[in-house]
Design an enzyme around this catalytic site. Sequence first.
Site, PDB file in Angstrom:
ATOM      1  N   TYR A 289     115.495  57.981 -14.157  1.00  0.00           N
ATOM      2  CA  TYR A 289     114.611  58.188 -15.321  1.00  0.00           C
ATOM      3  C   TYR A 289     114.000  59.581 -15.277  1.00  0.00           C
ATOM      4  CZ  TYR A 289     111.452  56.592 -19.074  1.00  0.00           C
ATOM      5  OH  TYR A 289     110.776  56.413 -20.266  1.00  0.00           O
ATOM      6  N   TYR A 340     116.617  60.456 -25.516  1.00  0.00           N
ATOM      7  CA  TYR A 340     115.508  59.703 -24.939  1.00  0.00           C
ATOM      8  C   TYR A 340     115.303  58.419 -25.735  1.00  0.00           C
ATOM      9  CZ  TYR A 340     110.810  58.343 -23.558  1.00  0.00           C
ATOM     10  OH  TYR A 340     109.726  57.631 -23.114  1.00  0.00           O
TER      11      TYR A 340
END
Lengths: 386, 144
Positions: A289, A340
């Site tokens: 992440y 994203y």
Amino acid sequence: MITDKTAIVGLGATPYYKRGTSTPQTLEELVGKSILAAVHDAGLKVQDIDGFAYFAGGFDTALLAETLGIPEIRFSATLTGTGGGSAGAIGLASAAIVSGQAEVVVCVGANQQGAQRFGSITSAYPATPENAFFSAAGLVGPGHMFALLARRHMHLYGTTREDFAEVAMSTRANAVTNPNATLRQPMSREDYFKAPMLADPHCLYDFCLENDGAVAVIVTSAQRARDLRQTPVRILAGCHGGSRDWGRSIYWMNMPDESFASSGHAAVAKRLFAAAGVDPKDIDVAQIYDHFTSQVIMQLEDYGFCEKGEGGPFVRSGAIRLHGGRLPVNTDGGQLSCGYVWGMTHVREAVEQLRGVAVNQVEDARLALVTGGPSIIPVSGLILAN
Amino acid sequence: MAIAKRPPPELFKLATNAWTKPYWDAVARHSLVVAQCTGCGTCRMPPTPFCPTCQSQQIDWRTLSGLGEIYSYIIVERAILPGMTEHLPYVPAVITLEGGGGVRLISNVVDVELADLFIGMKVMVVWDDLAEGVAVPRFAPWAG
């Protein structure tokens, strides 16, 4: 244990839209499109869905059932917290299936950013007794907050902006060859250092993108997975949680010194590898992440790919590069350069790597790690295999 | 060289509960206090209903000197919200409070040359009165 009892059998995604350009579609419409694409990919019908496992509060299951025509819901649950749960939601789906509560479970994440950007989201938080302890300081987004951890990491371990630059450049290099990626022009070291400082020590290219879009996966039992269209991607372990010492992390800033300059993933990482029965050295490709470059470095440490404090030298050795690196990271271009969607792009890329159909395919990829966002607990991780 | 200013005051809207109100009331009187567990002596920030060490709900409010040390800091030089520009640059910081049993406060370092900032810098509380009965503690370099 859930190990090898469930699998990801379907994958669906909308395009990754530049922030604010997915209208007039609604957020629920984006979610619905990704779910329909995922059930089609799996060779299932939407009527087969009987569960939803979310993170960050999830979506309105009732509305999804109504609009998509799902006849009966048997499981609908979400992890608490925020983006920390993106990988762990898959583990929640597995738990539902292994315990017999549901059979075909959707995990979905989506963003649609209109007036409110993620980058300044904390400034839109309501006035609460807890928020009063950080809002006066002018920390208006996660980028400001995580930069405080980055500075401390630099102070303790000698990490430099050159290390952050390597994460940004290697991730961009992967996006250059991905037609789905938002930013596809190559990034040089000079480009990186010319970028404006948004939250010194973080510059523009240390921040992730802000996209609109949705990504969904379908999880079902290993048994049922055998008869479906796609080769199953086996779920070895999916864990969420974290230690009290990390707790509310960026909203608290009272983490003990040994965990302040970290990603907060250490406890989950340890449990995840034990549950999967594998070691960090066994991982072939990792989707980490990447809301901020510095947090990629700290996760590499917390997941044991290098020693604590060695994340900077680790990335600078070229270790996370697609070509020649011993651990290719964020092979689609990550959230920094590809798209994203609150961590779900990482789940997608891991599934594509293990199916052998990724745009930037890692040869013989057998085991993939996916992490959820370093944020308040629960944070989470996922280990997948083919 | 640039001097650290203060962030936009409108970002701050004070909300309190029974556990945090004594802290903010003290701040309004320009006094920095920390919640210390009566039972085991653990300090906590922010003040919460239970001691995380012994779960007691008894608190002593300890008055601190106002001295502190920069634990970490960032420099905000770019506006990401409308109306921020005139407040730039400003320096959000995490401050370890002297005598606070290790607790830290999320605050700002103000009135300092940006080039002079470093982790470990000694700072002293300064008070910004924002409204009637509402103040916030910030920190400025302290020469001793």
